[in-house]
Design a protein around this motif. Structure first.
Motif, PDB file in Angstrom:
ATOM      1  N   GLN B 116       0.795  -1.193  -0.031  1.00 43.95           N
ATOM      2  CA  GLN B 116       0.044  -0.061  -0.057  1.00 43.95           C
ATOM      3  C   GLN B 116       0.930   1.238  -0.162  1.00 43.95           C
ATOM      4  O   GLN B 116       2.087   1.306   0.347  1.00 43.95           O
ATOM      5  N   ALA B 117       0.342   2.371  -0.450  1.00 44.63           N
ATOM      6  CA  ALA B 117       0.813   3.623  -0.609  1.00 44.63           C
ATOM      7  C   ALA B 117       1.582   4.097   0.694  1.00 44.63           C
ATOM      8  O   ALA B 117       0.948   3.861   1.733  1.00 44.63           O
ATOM      9  N   ALA B 118       2.725   4.808   0.660  1.00 40.17           N
ATOM     10  CA  ALA B 118       3.450   5.335   1.479  1.00 40.17           C
ATOM     11  C   ALA B 118       4.314   6.543   1.015  1.00 40.17           C
ATOM     12  O   ALA B 118       4.547   6.685  -0.107  1.00 40.17           O
ATOM     13  N   GLN B 119       4.926   7.426   1.969  1.00 40.38           N
ATOM     14  CA  GLN B 119       5.817   8.409   1.643  1.00 40.38           C
ATOM     15  C   GLN B 119       7.135   8.252   2.470  1.00 40.38           C
ATOM     16  O   GLN B 119       7.853   9.182   2.662  1.00 40.38           O
ATOM     17  N   SER B 120       7.423   6.866   2.549  1.00 40.96           N
ATOM     18  CA  SER B 120       8.738   6.689   3.732  1.00 40.96           C
ATOM     19  C   SER B 120      10.047   6.468   2.801  1.00 40.96           C
ATOM     20  O   SER B 120      11.033   6.076   3.468  1.00 40.96           O
ATOM     21  N   ASP B 121      10.001   6.964   1.556  1.00 40.98           N
ATOM     22  CA  ASP B 121      11.236   6.928   0.633  1.00 40.98           C
ATOM     23  C   ASP B 121      11.631   8.305   0.843  1.00 40.98           C
ATOM     24  O   ASP B 121      12.865   8.489   0.089  1.00 40.98           O
ATOM     25  N   TYR B 122      11.162   9.452   1.484  1.00 44.30           N
ATOM     26  CA  TYR B 122      11.659  10.792   1.390  1.00 44.30           C
ATOM     27  C   TYR B 122      13.264  10.693   1.751  1.00 44.30           C
ATOM     28  O   TYR B 122      13.916  11.412   0.881  1.00 44.30           O
ATOM     29  N   PHE B 123      13.498   9.928   2.686  1.00 46.98           N
ATOM     30  CA  PHE B 123      14.911  10.361   3.376  1.00 46.98           C
ATOM     31  C   PHE B 123      16.000   9.696   2.123  1.00 46.98           C
ATOM     32  O   PHE B 123      16.711  10.101   1.588  1.00 46.98           O
ATOM     33  N   GLN B 124      15.484   8.159   1.794  1.00 41.17           N
ATOM     34  CA  GLN B 124      16.288   7.549   0.775  1.00 41.17           C
ATOM     35  C   GLN B 124      16.652   8.243  -0.774  1.00 41.17           C
ATOM     36  O   GLN B 124      17.430   8.019  -1.421  1.00 41.17           O
ATOM     37  N   VAL B 125      15.312   9.203  -1.196  1.00 42.69           N
ATOM     38  CA  VAL B 125      15.662   9.752  -2.459  1.00 42.69           C
ATOM     39  C   VAL B 125      16.100  11.214  -2.149  1.00 42.69           C
ATOM     40  O   VAL B 125      16.715  11.529  -3.083  1.00 42.69           O
ATOM     41  N   HIS B 316       6.568   8.156   9.306  1.00 46.52           N
ATOM     42  CA  HIS B 316       6.723   8.854  10.667  1.00 46.52           C
ATOM     43  C   HIS B 316       7.430   9.953  10.801  1.00 46.52           C
ATOM     44  O   HIS B 316       7.761  10.482  11.948  1.00 46.52           O
ATOM     45  N   GLY B 317       7.659  10.687   9.652  1.00 48.53           N
ATOM     46  CA  GLY B 317       8.117  11.839   9.464  1.00 48.53           C
ATOM     47  C   GLY B 317       9.438  12.178   9.057  1.00 48.53           C
ATOM     48  O   GLY B 317      10.365  11.928  10.104  1.00 48.53           O
ATOM     49  N   GLN B 318       9.420  12.315   7.863  1.00 45.83           N
ATOM     50  CA  GLN B 318      10.825  12.455   7.342  1.00 45.83           C
ATOM     51  C   GLN B 318      11.066  13.860   6.631  1.00 45.83           C
ATOM     52  O   GLN B 318      11.927  14.489   6.891  1.00 45.83           O
ATOM     53  N   MET B 319       9.958  14.276   5.752  1.00 49.02           N
ATOM     54  CA  MET B 319      10.145  15.680   5.172  1.00 49.02           C
ATOM     55  C   MET B 319      10.100  16.803   6.636  1.00 49.02           C
ATOM     56  O   MET B 319      10.969  18.027   6.259  1.00 49.02           O
ATOM     57  N   ILE B 320       9.682  16.403   7.741  1.00 50.37           N
ATOM     58  CA  ILE B 320       9.326  17.303   8.793  1.00 50.37           C
ATOM     59  C   ILE B 320      10.861  17.640   9.244  1.00 50.37           C
ATOM     60  O   ILE B 320      11.150  18.929   9.457  1.00 50.37           O
ATOM     61  N   GLU B 321      11.825  17.198   9.039  1.00 53.32           N
ATOM     62  CA  GLU B 321      13.322  17.380   9.230  1.00 53.32           C
ATOM     63  C   GLU B 321      13.650  18.663   8.378  1.00 53.32           C
ATOM     64  O   GLU B 321      14.350  19.505   8.819  1.00 53.32           O
ATOM     65  N   ASP B 322      13.230  18.610   7.300  1.00 56.70           N
ATOM     66  CA  ASP B 322      13.433  19.959   6.322  1.00 56.70           C
ATOM     67  C   ASP B 322      12.734  20.929   6.743  1.00 56.70           C
ATOM     68  O   ASP B 322      13.297  22.135   6.530  1.00 56.70           O
ATOM     69  N   SER B 335       1.305  15.190  11.690  1.00 57.25           N
ATOM     70  CA  SER B 335       0.234  14.277  11.405  1.00 57.25           C
ATOM     71  C   SER B 335       0.572  13.420  10.452  1.00 57.25           C
ATOM     72  O   SER B 335       0.671  13.814   9.425  1.00 57.25           O
ATOM     73  N   GLY B 336       0.643  12.119  10.792  1.00 65.26           N
ATOM     74  CA  GLY B 336       0.967  10.979   9.798  1.00 65.26           C
ATOM     75  C   GLY B 336       0.571   9.851   9.896  1.00 65.26           C
ATOM     76  O   GLY B 336       0.416   9.504  11.196  1.00 65.26           O
ATOM     77  N   ARG B 337       0.585   9.010   9.092  1.00 61.33           N
ATOM     78  CA  ARG B 337       0.213   7.238   9.031  1.00 61.33           C
ATOM     79  C   ARG B 337       1.407   6.758   8.495  1.00 61.33           C
ATOM     80  O   ARG B 337       1.744   7.309   7.577  1.00 61.33           O
ATOM     81  N   SER B 338       1.456   5.510   8.774  1.00 60.92           N
ATOM     82  CA  SER B 338       2.474   4.832   8.058  1.00 60.92           C
ATOM     83  C   SER B 338       1.876   3.219   7.641  1.00 60.92           C
ATOM     84  O   SER B 338       0.805   3.105   8.089  1.00 60.92           O
ATOM     85  N   GLY B 339       2.802   2.340   7.057  1.00 60.63           N
ATOM     86  CA  GLY B 339       2.458   1.197   6.990  1.00 60.63           C
ATOM     87  C   GLY B 339       1.274   0.759   5.899  1.00 60.63           C
ATOM     88  O   GLY B 339       0.856  -0.299   5.592  1.00 60.63           O
ATOM     89  N   GLY B 340       1.051   1.991   5.095  1.00 61.33           N
ATOM     90  CA  GLY B 340      -0.148   1.736   4.071  1.00 61.33           C
ATOM     91  C   GLY B 340      -1.412   2.455   4.543  1.00 61.33           C
ATOM     92  O   GLY B 340      -2.123   2.518   3.609  1.00 61.33           O
ATOM     93  N   MET B 341      -1.220   3.117   5.776  1.00 57.46           N
ATOM     94  CA  MET B 341      -2.323   3.698   6.274  1.00 57.46           C
ATOM     95  C   MET B 341      -2.411   5.137   5.623  1.00 57.46           C
ATOM     96  O   MET B 341      -1.437   5.591   5.545  1.00 57.46           O
ATOM     97  N   ILE B 342      -3.759   5.652   5.545  1.00 60.42           N
ATOM     98  CA  ILE B 342      -3.759   7.069   4.893  1.00 60.42           C
ATOM     99  C   ILE B 342      -4.181   8.028   5.974  1.00 60.42           C
ATOM    100  O   ILE B 342      -5.077   7.523   6.528  1.00 60.42           O
ATOM    101  N   PRO B 343      -3.519   8.976   6.088  1.00 62.00           N
ATOM    102  CA  PRO B 343      -3.933  10.046   6.864  1.00 62.00           C
ATOM    103  C   PRO B 343      -5.391  10.454   6.713  1.00 62.00           C
ATOM    104  O   PRO B 343      -5.706  10.779   5.621  1.00 62.00           O
ATOM    105  N   LEU B 344      -6.382  10.680   7.713  1.00 56.86           N
ATOM    106  CA  LEU B 344      -7.638  11.132   7.531  1.00 56.86           C
ATOM    107  C   LEU B 344      -7.526  12.691   7.717  1.00 56.86           C
ATOM    108  O   LEU B 344      -7.411  13.158   8.731  1.00 56.86           O
ATOM    109  N   PRO B 345      -8.556  13.335   7.057  1.00 57.99           N
ATOM    110  CA  PRO B 345      -8.810  14.741   7.223  1.00 57.99           C
ATOM    111  C   PRO B 345      -9.169  15.220   8.652  1.00 57.99           C
ATOM    112  O   PRO B 345      -8.549  15.914   9.422  1.00 57.99           O
TER     113      PRO B 345
END
Ligand code: TPP
Ligand code: SF4
Ligand code: MG
Lengths: 278, 372
Positions: B116-125, B316-322, B335-345
């Motif tokens: 499922q979708a995630a944004q946890s590659d921010y650091f590695q890219v 769990h917060g990667q871009m937040i460092e920038d 505010s974030g979700r991981s593991g393929g969970m989607i943050p809800l409005p």
């Protein structure tokens, strides 16, 4: 007066960095002579490995790419697919080709990729100072087999020519040596066949060349040759391992059956259920 | 002439690559990006292009190295575990100053994680990932249209700076369908140049015995020279930072809360802004489009008059460092979700409401740091 000997044109004047008595230099010259004889210098793109031959681009006038450790066949594939009419070869040691790059080697071979691989089997990791290679002989002492290679923990030497010749894809596989004039002549002839195979677009060719590493074998060059003949030749017999016309069946996709394509599209998992939140 | 079609994000990216002149695609199957390979497999043979299913992501990226070094517009696509494997090749490509495009359709990790979708590659890219001093140009689409537009843009930027460019997508953007218009996509590329490598005089096309050797390499064992190469590469990166920062700010100018989010999270934040209107909390969104170069000055400007910043990520917060690097005088919440969970409005809105009420209770708008 007739000129009977000259340096191949494709070789530069740069002195090599190889140890005295190392056979890498001998093999460079043979590769260069074949490139000259076939008149392909301007069309040739070489891929140098990670290993003692990493700097071989300094010794050839033709274009070169320097690949990551073991990845030369993949890099060569990329180059060849862009320039199918150019001549693309890799030059790789046994650590590069038969350990870290095994997958790239086997798959370039099984695809029948129209490239030529010059494979230097010196039974050792030369560049890093003499560690065990996948080709190190049983009982052979190296930096990482200080008690001699033994099967229970280090397994057995890998025969690349034998292994690859079981595949359908390769067209030409030969194992040679450069310990004598006779063998040098045979290596030259084999490399000529290998490159010609590529020129004729007949598919994958590989010439394995048994080589010495006097420095890390801890022997003077002539003794190393003797040791090679007495020990290495028994484990890695010289000879022709595969020589076959490969039938590359080519499907005309320009007029392909659209129904068949549609069917293949429907065979995957249905990912449409993943929906966006907003 | 408009060319609107309904497409999946992955297919839109593939089609855009072809329209941007890419005829060499090397891939290895992995969910949720497999449609890219499937699309290329179908289209490339019909347009005299190459689709090759490699034996691994390692091989695929090295085939890209070879093809890019040979002068072509080359591409590979993958999802997170595959991108981890490509990192070696990416480092070599960056070190050899080769242009190429990589699409990462991110899925949840670490390890095999989930599809499922995630944004946890921010650091590695954005932070290298592979070894050595180098940067990737990273574009983050948030619509199917942008999957296409940014893929084409990535080819242009890669060629312009002789540097790998990456499109950072995720499983949602890759899989969902939206109408898209290919008009902008075709603009940048001259189709007659597909096999004309003359504007890449450094490429290994064979000397033809008419010029000296062209050499593609990253090795240099002379420390003085290697440092100089790195210095020159960093001068190039400074140019990229000067010219290519891209972002979008949405919402009322003098909002209380600033959301910072990219890609799919940014879309969710847009909904959250609507939701917050009912709660009488004004919010706006800052959406980085280039994750590297990070649009730092624009972020500072967007945050200037807000009371609190809320970073929203599918991790769990990667871009937040920038974000923290650029904003020191405001409270920054996550505010974030991981593991393929989607943050809800609704969940994001709650973080925003709490942030504003904390400030009201404090009676101050000065931030000492540490709260999150
Ligand atoms: C990824 C990676 N791992 C390890 C090394 C270190 N390394 C450099 S050369 C080499 C072995 C080369 O041996 P071989 O391929 O047999 O070539 P030779 O030097 O014997 O000609 C190794 C392990 C490296 N450069 N990169
Ligand atoms: S270390 Fe061995 S293989 Fe390397 S140059 Fe010296 S003799 Fe040749
Ligand atoms: Mg070796």
């Amino acid at each position: 007066m007739e000129k009977v000997f000259s340096k191949p044109h494709v070789l530069t004047d740069t002195p090599t960095h190889y140890c005295p008595g190392c056979t890498h230099g001998v093999i460079h010259r043979i590769v260069a002579k074949v490139i000259d004889d076939l008149g392909i210098e301007g069309d040739t793109i070489g891929i140098s490995p990670v290993g003692c031959a990493v700097f071989m681009y300094n010794y050839f006038h033709c274009d070169f790419q320097q690949a990551a450790h073991g990845r030369a066949p993949a890099v060569a594939t990329g180059v060849k697919r862009v320039h199918p009419d150019k001549i693309v070869f890799t030059y790789q040691g046994d650590g590069d080709l038969a350990a870290i790059g095994t997958a790239e080697t086997v798959h370039a071979a099984t695809r029948g990729e129209n490239i030529t691989i010059v494979y230097i089997n010196n039974s050792i990791y030369g560049m890093t100072g003499g560690q065990m290679a996948p080709t190190t002989l049983m009982g052979q002492v190296t930096q990482t087999t200080p008690y001699g290679r033994e099967a229970s923990t280090q397994g057995f030497p890998i025969g690349i020519a034998e292994m690859l010749s079981t595949l359908e894809g390769p067209s030409y596989i030969k194992r040679c040596a450069v310990d004598s004039i006779k063998h040098i002549k045979d290596t030259e002839e084999s490399l000529r066949v290998a490159f010609q195979r590529q020129i004729d677009k007949k598919g994958f060719s590989l010439v394995e060349i048994l080589s010495t590493c006097p420095t890390n074998w801890g022997m003077p060059p002539l003794e190393a040759m003797e040791w090679e003949r007495e020990n290495v030749f028994k484990v890695f017999p010289l000879g022709l391992y595969k020589d076959k016309e490969i039938n590359f069946y080519h499907k005309d996709v320009a007029n392909a059956d659209e129904k068949a394509i549609k069917a293949s599209e429907n065979s995957g998992t249905d990912c449409d259920s993943i929906k966006e939140e907003d | 002439m408009s060319d609107k079609v309904l497409m999946k994000g992955n297919e839109a990216a593939a089609e855009a690559a072809i329209r941007a002149g890419c005829r060499y695609f090397f891939g290895y199957p992995i969910t949720p990006q497999t449609e890219v390979s499937a699309y290329m497999a179908k289209k490339m043979p019909k347009i005299d292009g190459v689709f090759l299913q490699a034996e691994s992501e390692v091989a695929a990226i090295n085939m890209v190295f070879g093809a890019a070094g040979a002068g072509a517009r080359a591409m590979t696509s993958t999802s997170s575990p595959g991108f981890s494997l490509k990192q070696e090749g990416v480092s070599y490509i960056a070190g050899a100053d080769l242009p190429c495009v990589i699409l990462d359709v991110v899925r949840a990790g670490p390890g095999l994680g989930g599809i499922q979708a995630a944004q946890s590659d921010y650091f590695q890219v954005t932070k290298g990932g592979g070894h050595g001093d180098y940067r990737l140009i990273v574009l983050a689409p948030s619509t199917v249209q942008e999957m296409a537009t940014f893929t084409a843009l990535a080819f242009d930027l890669a060629d312009k700076y002789r540097n790998p460019a990456l499109v950072l997508s995720d499983g949602i953007l890759g899989q969902m369908m939206e109408p898209i218009d290919f008009d902008d996509v075709e603009a940048g590329f001259d189709p007659s140049k597909i096999r004309d490598f003359s504007d890449k005089p450094w490429a290994t096309t064979g000397t033809n015995c008419k010029r000296g050797q062209n050499l593609i390499k990253s090795i240099n064992t002379n420390p003085v020279e290697l440092e100089q190469e790195n210095i020159e590469r960093y001068a190039k990166y400074a140019e990229v930072e000067k010219n290519e920062k891209r972002c979008e700010t949405i919402g009322v100018e003098n909002a209380d809360v600033l959301f910072v989010a990219y890609g799919t999270s940014a879309r969710i934040c847009k909904n959250t802004i609507e939701l917050l209107k009912k709660e009488r909390v004004t919010a706006k969104l800052f959406r980085p489009i280039t994750l590297w170069p990070f649009p730092d000055d624009a972020l500072k400007l967007a945050a200037k008059n807000v009371k609190a910043v809320v970073v929203v990520e599918m991790s769990h917060g990667q871009m937040i460092e920038d974000v923290r690097l650029n904003i020191q005088d405001k409270p920054i919440y996550f505010s974030g979700r991981s593991g393929g969970m989607i943050p809800l409005p609704a969940d994001i809105a709650k973080v925003a409401i709490d942030a504003v009420s904390v400030i009201k209770n404090d009676g101050s708008n000065t931030y000492e740091g540490g709260r999150e």
